[in-house]
Design an enzyme around this catalytic site. Sequence first.
Site, PDB file in Angstrom:
ATOM      1  N   ASN A 179     -51.366  11.547  40.946  1.00 19.40           N
ATOM      2  CA  ASN A 179     -50.980  10.983  39.646  1.00 19.40           C
ATOM      3  C   ASN A 179     -50.073   9.784  39.903  1.00 19.40           C
ATOM      4  O   ASN A 179     -48.902   9.956  40.233  1.00 19.40           O
ATOM      5  CB  ASN A 179     -50.262  12.070  38.833  1.00 19.40           C
ATOM      6  CG  ASN A 179     -49.675  11.542  37.535  1.00 19.40           C
ATOM      7  OD1 ASN A 179     -49.985  10.431  37.105  1.00 19.40           O
ATOM      8  ND2 ASN A 179     -48.817  12.344  36.919  1.00 19.40           N
TER       9      ASN A 179
ATOM     10  N   LYS B 286     -48.954   7.751  37.846  1.00 22.99           N
ATOM     11  CA  LYS B 286     -48.065   7.488  36.691  1.00 22.99           C
ATOM     12  C   LYS B 286     -48.100   5.991  36.353  1.00 22.99           C
ATOM     13  O   LYS B 286     -49.125   5.355  36.536  1.00 22.99           O
ATOM     14  CB  LYS B 286     -46.651   7.998  36.976  1.00 22.99           C
ATOM     15  CG  LYS B 286     -46.660   9.465  37.434  1.00 22.99           C
ATOM     16  CD  LYS B 286     -45.308  10.096  37.447  1.00 22.99           C
ATOM     17  CE  LYS B 286     -45.461  11.558  37.899  1.00 22.99           C
ATOM     18  NZ  LYS B 286     -44.212  12.291  37.860  1.00 22.99           N
TER      19      LYS B 286
ATOM     20  N   HIS C  61     -49.192  16.148  30.293  1.00 27.09           N
ATOM     21  CA  HIS C  61     -48.164  16.051  31.344  1.00 27.09           C
ATOM     22  C   HIS C  61     -46.787  16.122  30.681  1.00 27.09           C
ATOM     23  O   HIS C  61     -46.590  15.617  29.581  1.00 27.09           O
ATOM     24  CB  HIS C  61     -48.325  14.738  32.114  1.00 27.09           C
ATOM     25  CG  HIS C  61     -47.468  14.684  33.334  1.00 27.09           C
ATOM     26  ND1 HIS C  61     -46.117  14.398  33.271  1.00 27.09           N
ATOM     27  CD2 HIS C  61     -47.746  14.917  34.638  1.00 27.09           C
ATOM     28  CE1 HIS C  61     -45.614  14.447  34.498  1.00 27.09           C
ATOM     29  NE2 HIS C  61     -46.578  14.759  35.347  1.00 27.09           N
TER      30      HIS C  61
ATOM     31  N   GLU D 249     -44.170  14.524  31.094  1.00 30.77           N
ATOM     32  CA  GLU D 249     -43.593  13.226  30.699  1.00 30.77           C
ATOM     33  C   GLU D 249     -44.141  12.792  29.334  1.00 30.77           C
ATOM     34  O   GLU D 249     -43.420  12.196  28.534  1.00 30.77           O
ATOM     35  CB  GLU D 249     -43.872  12.179  31.787  1.00 30.77           C
ATOM     36  CG  GLU D 249     -42.996  12.434  33.013  1.00 30.77           C
ATOM     37  CD  GLU D 249     -43.580  11.950  34.331  1.00 30.77           C
ATOM     38  OE1 GLU D 249     -44.580  11.209  34.328  1.00 30.77           O
ATOM     39  OE2 GLU D 249     -43.031  12.343  35.381  1.00 30.77           O
TER      40      GLU D 249
ATOM     41  N   GLU E 149     -46.643  22.893  36.454  1.00 29.29           N
ATOM     42  CA  GLU E 149     -45.665  21.917  36.919  1.00 29.29           C
ATOM     43  C   GLU E 149     -44.302  22.200  36.291  1.00 29.29           C
ATOM     44  O   GLU E 149     -44.033  21.756  35.168  1.00 29.29           O
ATOM     45  CB  GLU E 149     -46.083  20.504  36.512  1.00 29.29           C
ATOM     46  CG  GLU E 149     -47.363  20.015  37.146  1.00 29.29           C
ATOM     47  CD  GLU E 149     -47.360  18.495  37.260  1.00 29.29           C
ATOM     48  OE1 GLU E 149     -47.409  18.003  38.388  1.00 29.29           O
ATOM     49  OE2 GLU E 149     -47.278  17.818  36.225  1.00 29.29           O
TER      50      GLU E 149
ATOM     51  N   GLY F 157     -40.381  15.201  40.489  1.00 26.09           N
ATOM     52  CA  GLY F 157     -39.606  14.045  40.950  1.00 26.09           C
ATOM     53  C   GLY F 157     -38.213  14.368  41.448  1.00 26.09           C
ATOM     54  O   GLY F 157     -37.409  13.459  41.648  1.00 26.09           O
TER      55      GLY F 157
ATOM     56  N   SER G  81     -42.878  17.789  43.175  1.00 24.33           N
ATOM     57  CA  SER G  81     -42.266  17.516  44.479  1.00 24.33           C
ATOM     58  C   SER G  81     -43.099  17.990  45.673  1.00 24.33           C
ATOM     59  O   SER G  81     -42.553  18.497  46.659  1.00 24.33           O
ATOM     60  CB  SER G  81     -40.852  18.093  44.539  1.00 24.33           C
ATOM     61  OG  SER G  81     -40.018  17.397  43.617  1.00 24.33           O
TER      62      SER G  81
END
Length: 260
Positions: free
Chosen positions: A11, A13, A102, A104, A172, A178, A215
């Site tokens: 991904n 992003k 996702h 985010e 996730e 991250g 991660s």
Amino acid sequence: MSVSSCLVVGNWKMHGTLSEAAALVGGLAERLATGGSTVVRHAEIVLCPPHPLLVPVGQRIQETPFRLGGQDCSSAEPGPRTGEVAAAMLRDAGCGYVLLGHSERRTHQHESNAAVRAKVVAAQAAGLTAIVCVGESTAVRQDGQAERHVTDQVLASLPAAVDAAATVVAYEPVWSIGTGDTPGVPDIEAMHATLRDALVRIHGPGPWRVVYGGSVRARNAGAIAAGGGVDGLLVGGASLQPGEFWGICEAVSLTRTVPP
Ligand code: PGA
């Protein structure tokens, strides 16, 4: 040890220019050409660049086993939706996959489970495999509600008539994305088992693919991918570095190779 192939999804992003994408794909293609055939026999590798890079990346990976995925799609048919991208457009651009829900997007675009569910319907109608992301925050985990939260999220994010063969669920944990922090493998295994049980109970036997994200690096990919019920990995930051991403694919493929 399983002999099934393992999904590895990169991904990207909101990263990448045309030249950075060319360098990244070039780096992966080089590694593929130098003894990478065993890796791709056991790892199904999907690249998810931002929308403007889908076509150029698609052209560059045409002669390779790498697959293409979008990072989001609209739930609507093509039409007057300025700024949106229809699932059929992703398919037309060469995508076989699309990431949906996702964390985010759930945070910054306030995407609800219902919105994600509508997108899954659109994606599957367009012939895409939907990679549906779920995961708990730190507060939810500290509250001891992680399994309940993630189960509720996945069930509410899938339509009643979901096509299991065209669905991947990505676990996730939000606190892991991250940050360099990952759950222990037993925790990942437990969550995947919980998700799979819920999917089987509500939607039937599947087969369901459940992948882990958060991660993932070359150094931890093998241990996570070897976990029971882990069908693949969703990789963010590390997917932007060809050496690191390829290291993840190699580590994963080793977990799928039957020892002589
Ligand atoms: P990360 O991101 O690998 O950088 O933690 C994973 C993701 O957001 O899919």
